[in-house]
Design an enzyme around this catalytic site. Structure first.
Site, mmCIF file in Angstrom:
data_model
loop_
_atom_site.group_PDB
_atom_site.id
_atom_site.type_symbol
_atom_site.label_atom_id
_atom_site.label_comp_id
_atom_site.label_asym_id
_atom_site.label_seq_id
_atom_site.Cartn_x
_atom_site.Cartn_y
_atom_site.Cartn_z
ATOM 1 N N ASP A 38 -22.570 -11.598 -7.210
ATOM 2 C CA ASP A 38 -21.568 -12.610 -6.883
ATOM 3 C C ASP A 38 -20.155 -12.074 -7.146
ATOM 4 O O ASP A 38 -19.977 -11.037 -7.817
ATOM 5 C CB ASP A 38 -21.837 -13.848 -7.759
ATOM 6 C CG ASP A 38 -21.337 -15.144 -7.146
ATOM 7 O OD1 ASP A 38 -20.546 -15.076 -6.191
ATOM 8 O OD2 ASP A 38 -21.731 -16.209 -7.642
ATOM 9 N N GLU A 72 -42.341 -33.976 1.031
ATOM 10 C CA GLU A 72 -41.424 -32.833 1.090
ATOM 11 C C GLU A 72 -42.142 -31.538 0.696
ATOM 12 O O GLU A 72 -41.908 -30.482 1.293
ATOM 13 C CB GLU A 72 -40.222 -33.079 0.169
ATOM 14 C CG GLU A 72 -39.246 -34.113 0.736
ATOM 15 C CD GLU A 72 -38.201 -34.564 -0.268
ATOM 16 O OE1 GLU A 72 -37.111 -34.977 0.163
ATOM 17 O OE2 GLU A 72 -38.467 -34.518 -1.489
ATOM 18 N N ARG A 90 -11.071 -19.556 -11.121
ATOM 19 C CA ARG A 90 -12.277 -20.062 -11.785
ATOM 20 C C ARG A 90 -12.299 -19.641 -13.262
ATOM 21 O O ARG A 90 -13.297 -19.145 -13.765
ATOM 22 C CB ARG A 90 -13.529 -19.541 -11.076
ATOM 23 C CG ARG A 90 -14.721 -20.459 -11.215
ATOM 24 C CD ARG A 90 -16.012 -19.734 -10.870
ATOM 25 N NE ARG A 90 -17.119 -20.666 -10.786
ATOM 26 C CZ ARG A 90 -18.390 -20.315 -10.856
ATOM 27 N NH1 ARG A 90 -18.730 -19.069 -10.995
ATOM 28 N NH2 ARG A 90 -19.330 -21.207 -10.782
ATOM 29 N N LYS A 149 -28.721 -10.858 -7.138
ATOM 30 C CA LYS A 149 -27.661 -11.551 -6.386
ATOM 31 C C LYS A 149 -26.331 -11.134 -7.018
ATOM 32 O O LYS A 149 -26.099 -11.394 -8.192
ATOM 33 C CB LYS A 149 -27.864 -13.062 -6.477
ATOM 34 C CG LYS A 149 -26.777 -13.877 -5.790
ATOM 35 C CD LYS A 149 -27.111 -15.374 -5.873
ATOM 36 C CE LYS A 149 -25.992 -16.247 -5.353
ATOM 37 N NZ LYS A 149 -26.272 -17.677 -5.590
ATOM 38 N N ASP A 179 -19.027 -8.936 5.174
ATOM 39 C CA ASP A 179 -18.461 -7.928 6.068
ATOM 40 C C ASP A 179 -19.407 -6.742 6.166
ATOM 41 O O ASP A 179 -20.340 -6.610 5.375
ATOM 42 C CB ASP A 179 -17.064 -7.497 5.576
ATOM 43 C CG ASP A 179 -17.107 -6.970 4.153
ATOM 44 O OD1 ASP A 179 -17.731 -5.908 3.928
ATOM 45 O OD2 ASP A 179 -16.522 -7.605 3.253
ATOM 46 N N ASP A 211 -21.482 -21.391 0.293
ATOM 47 C CA ASP A 211 -21.952 -22.336 -0.726
ATOM 48 C C ASP A 211 -22.231 -23.697 -0.112
ATOM 49 O O ASP A 211 -22.777 -24.566 -0.771
ATOM 50 C CB ASP A 211 -20.901 -22.487 -1.836
ATOM 51 C CG ASP A 211 -21.141 -21.489 -2.953
ATOM 52 O OD1 ASP A 211 -22.163 -20.793 -2.927
ATOM 53 O OD2 ASP A 211 -20.289 -21.402 -3.856
ATOM 54 N N PHE A 271 0.848 -1.209 0.000
ATOM 55 C CA PHE A 271 0.000 0.000 0.000
ATOM 56 C C PHE A 271 0.876 1.250 0.000
ATOM 57 O O PHE A 271 1.881 1.328 0.713
ATOM 58 C CB PHE A 271 -0.874 -0.002 1.256
ATOM 59 C CG PHE A 271 -1.718 1.233 1.448
ATOM 60 C CD1 PHE A 271 -2.915 1.391 0.764
ATOM 61 C CD2 PHE A 271 -1.320 2.245 2.322
ATOM 62 C CE1 PHE A 271 -3.697 2.526 0.948
ATOM 63 C CE2 PHE A 271 -2.099 3.383 2.518
ATOM 64 C CZ PHE A 271 -3.292 3.521 1.826
ATOM 65 N N ASN A 330 -16.386 -14.234 -7.629
ATOM 66 C CA ASN A 330 -15.898 -15.596 -7.461
ATOM 67 C C ASN A 330 -14.400 -15.829 -7.558
ATOM 68 O O ASN A 330 -13.986 -16.918 -7.948
ATOM 69 C CB ASN A 330 -16.598 -16.505 -8.479
ATOM 70 C CG ASN A 330 -17.999 -16.852 -8.024
ATOM 71 O OD1 ASN A 330 -18.181 -17.361 -6.938
ATOM 72 N ND2 ASN A 330 -18.981 -16.535 -8.831
HETATM 73 C C1 DGJ Z 1 -20.929 -18.951 -6.449
HETATM 74 C C2 DGJ Z 1 -22.146 -18.727 -5.620
HETATM 75 O O1 DGJ Z 1 -21.835 -18.797 -4.266
HETATM 76 C C3 DGJ Z 1 -23.209 -19.757 -5.996
HETATM 77 O O2 DGJ Z 1 -24.324 -19.612 -5.190
HETATM 78 C C4 DGJ Z 1 -23.555 -19.565 -7.447
HETATM 79 O O3 DGJ Z 1 -24.181 -18.327 -7.627
HETATM 80 C C5 DGJ Z 1 -22.322 -19.682 -8.303
HETATM 81 N N1 DGJ Z 1 -21.270 -18.824 -7.845
HETATM 82 C C6 DGJ Z 1 -22.623 -19.356 -9.741
HETATM 83 O O4 DGJ Z 1 -21.522 -19.306 -10.509
#
Ligand code: DGJ
Length: 727
Positions: free
Chosen positions: A474, A610, A439, A472, A530, A544, A276, A476
């Site tokens: 995301d 169910e 990924r 949502k 966070d 997940d 930094f 990754n």
């Molecule tokens: C990671 C997420 O945590 C999952 O719920 C899902 O949305 C996948 N990515 C999709 O690529």
């Protein structure tokens, strides 16, 4: 002045619900820390200044201007003038020297909490004390802010560093706070983990030297959460003294605890300073992220409830925080990338039949995305997969009175994408040099305004053209190659912080442009869970890992510093896709009911039994919405220490409670552990009835003795609804 006083501008006494925080300006004009702990009286501040402050002055001899400040309890320690502990701030001047001596300049007290543009911050506060310090050597001033609420155990701190000179200086470190405590007889609680095992509590003694918790991943991370607690001797869930530190920050961070040779303890933290370097030109100001410090004399449970209240009342968007959470079905574990209208319609139809509110279409609807190796950045419809776009799905939802939600991963770019072919330099990392893939994907350079603008426009188009009520968001991969092709060489050290400012900017713009859309954060599960992200998104996909055995533990750890309303929790299929474990449907529902609940499986493949269970779970869940949104959590049986997980939510007026218990390991006949659970948190003066068992008893016996736990086989569970009996 309410909860702040000053004695001639030299002693500062801050008072919250159960704590006091005291500082003074010593003879040498340093801002000295005196006390943080259980509430003491205003008049005690003067005593502390006399006894502690002057003792410290004496250590610095002759007014202390020219001797080392190593023994001083400092509010914001600097480097190079004889304090040999870790400093809070490192400033490199134009001549290359790194030495500062910050001394008191002035103070002011203002009503409310400051609005900090571009960074997550406490939206509410009763009063803010600002103490200005000035460096003797560089032309820099530091403004230390303390935000106090009379009704809260949380004290919010942050710093602003201003270059008041004529030439640029470099900030090599700019932490949010330092806290010097007179002794180190604490254990350090951290939340460590991994993707699918987030926020596992670990308690360790504090040895001499520096203990560092951190993330270098560009995100707060699955591996360590930006939270730490100091637990005094024999702290339990209900009793004992502890302190908490929680950063309102989502990028690379660190929190250090340093035990000195004299057995004092310095706690500090903020932006991680590895690589930094922030260039501060003449007249510019750098603002650190905020930290929420908390003190509890009611054990770890008290600390957690204080943080939950603080996040709900001061951090999470007030327009969204108490909004009834949609019970949703998400198609990810039902179909992964392999979906079509034919596969999704039955899920939507069944969702409506079962009482679900929202259908969320996850990854794979855009570009040419059929696997995780392409199309991130191409936020236009995958018409090979969905030839008529989203419209048939949205129409199907509308016909069934369901809302529609959509997945995005705004910060990423696939090399196999139109966006990358047009703008390869928009990926972070030096153009022409091989970057590490996570990924199969690269990260977009969110330090560049044009990149953030592009993503904003792309998402605005999709959200504006379709009836979408839920997003949502995301993220990754961990970042690498912290380099922007756009920043000049001397500003590359600003990369990680600028990146997260870009994320905050996009989140702010989207949540403002679409006030009726509900946003959920996600980062491969809980990789960015966070308080910074919670400022924008009221709930976050917790992990997940949806296995109800592991989830009980993950949610337990997460609850140490976050409210259950922030945890997104779904029922998924068995054998569980992450662990292969099979757990009864009722238990999966029970664990998922301790948060923002939903389903993540192919509803059309459920058995009749169910389906009936889903209907019942949703009816029961809707009855406890107010407890999820605003209840107090009491952790009753620790899944890391016993074979039983048990948590209880209690309404603020203590008239209603909800208990969930899961047996984590079978107990054969005759094995007598965990056979009673004490219902801490009920009102001892009230009479209660457990609806499911018909048990009626006083709050005092339920608290002090408890209730027998019914026999449960492995992974079985029960939920109790408890109500105050009115005669
Ligand atoms: C990671 C997420 O945590 C999952 O719920 C899902 O949305 C996948 N990515 C999709 O690529």
């Amino acid at each position: 002045m309410g909860n702040m006083i000053t004695e001639n501008g030299k002693t500062f006494y801050l008072r919250g619900k159960n704590y006091a925080y005291v500082m003074c300006v010593g003879k040498a004009e340093y801002l000295q820390h005196l006390y943080y702990g259980a509430a003491i009286r205003e008049s005690d501040a003067v005593y502390l200044a006399e006894k502690v402050g002057s003792a410290q002055d004496a250590l610095c001899a002759d007014g202390g201007r020219d001797v080392c400040t190593n023994e001083l309890w400092s509010e914001y320690p600097s480097y190079g003038r004889g304090d040999y502990h870790e400093p809070c701030v490192l400033i490199r001047r134009g001549d290359g020297a790194v030495m500062s001596r910050f001394r008191y300049l002035s103070y002011k007290i203002e009503k409310g909490a400051p609005n900090v543009e571009g960074l997550p911050h406490a939206r509410a506060g009763d009063e803010t004390l600002t103490v200005a310090l000035k460096d003797d050597f560089s032309a820099t001033e530091i403004y230390l802010h303390y935000i106090v609420r009379e009704s809260s155990d949380v004290l919010v701190r942050y710093a602003e560093i201003r270059n008041t000179g004529r030439e640029a200086v470099s900030l090599c470190r700019a932490f949010s706070f330092a806290l010097d405590l007179p002794d180190h007889k604490f254990s350090l609680l951290r939340l460590h983990g991994n993707p699918t095992a987030e926020r596992t509590p670990e308690l360790s003694p504090l040895g001499h030297g520096v203990t560092k918790l951190q993330s270098l991943r560009g995100a707060s991370s699955h591996q360590t959460n930006p939270f730490a607690a100091l637990l005094g001797e024999s702290v339990s869930e209900m009793a004992g003294e502890c302190y908490g530190v929680q950063l309102l920050y989502s990028g690379s961070w660190s929190i250090t605890a340093e035990v000195s040779n004299n057995d004092t303890l310095r706690l500090q933290g903020g932006i991680n300073d590895t690589a930094f370097n922030w260039k501060l030109n003449a007249g510019e100001t750098f603002v650190t992220p905020q930290v929420a410090l908390s003190y509890s004399s009611e054990g770890l449970g008290g600390l957690s409830r204080g943080y939950a209240d603080f996040l709900r009342e001061c951090v999470i968007d007030p327009k969204r925080v108490l909004v009834e959470r949609p019970v949703l079905v998400n198609n990810w574990e039902a179909t992964y990338f392999d979906f079509s209208y034919e596969k999704l319609f039955p899920i939507i139809d069944e969702a409506a039949n079962l009482g679900i509110d929202t259908f969320v279409l996850d990854d794979g609807w855009f570009g040419k995305r059929n696997w995780d190796d392409s199309s991130l950045g191409d936020w236009f419809l995958n018409t090979e997969k969905l030839p008529q776009g989203l419209t048939p799905l949205i129409e199907r939802c509308k016909k069934n009175e369901l809302k529609f939600g959509l997945w995005f991963e705004p910060e990423m770019i696939s090399e196999n994408s139109e966006l990358y072919r047009a703008h390869p330099d928009w990926a972070i990392g030096k153009s022409g040099q091989l970057s590490i893939r996570g990924r199969h994907q690269l990260t977009l350079d969110f330090t560049r305004k044009e990149v953030v603008d592009y993503v904003f426009e792309a998402m605005r188009n999709i959200l504006g053209e379709n009836e979408i009520s839920y997003v949502k968001w995301d993220m990754n991969r961990s970042m690498s190659e912290f380099y922007s092709n756009d920043l000049p060489a001397e500003r590359q050290g600003e990369f990680t912080h600028r990146y997260i400012l870009g994320v905050y900017d996009l989140a702010e713009r989207l949540t403002t442009a679409f006030p009726d859309v509900f946003f959920e954060g996600c980062a491969s599960g809980g990789g960015r869970f966070d308080a910074g992200m919670l400022y924008y998104f009221p709930q976050i996909w917790t992990s997940d890992n949806t296995d109800a055995y592991d989830r009980a533990r993950i949610q337990w750890g997460t609850s140490y510093c976050y409210p259950v309303s922030a945890m997104s929790c779904h029922v998924s299929a068995c054998p569980n896709h992450q662990t292969g474990r099979t757990i009864p449907f009722s238990t999966r529902g029970a664990i998922a009911s301790l948060g923002a609940t939903g389903y993540e499986l192919d509803l059309s493949k459920l058995s009749d039994e169910e389906k009936h269970a889903v209907k019942e779970q949703i009816i029961s869940y809707k009855k406890i919405q107010s407890l999820i949104l605003n209840g107090d959590l009491f952790r009753l049986s620790n899944p890391f220490e016993t074979d039983l997980f048990c948590e209880m939510l209690v309404s603020k007026d203590k008239s209603q409670a909800y208990v969930v218990c899961e047996r984590l390991r079978a107990q054969p006949n005759g094995y007598k552990k965990d056979c009673f659970v004490r219902l801490f948190g009920l009102d001892e003066q009230k009479l209660y009835r457990i609806e499911e068992s018909g048990i009626t008893a006083s709050g005092s016996v339920l608290v002090h003795f408890g209730v027998p736990v019914p026999h449960l086989y492995e992974y079985e569970s029960f939920c109790w609804h408890i109500r105050e009996m009115t005669t």
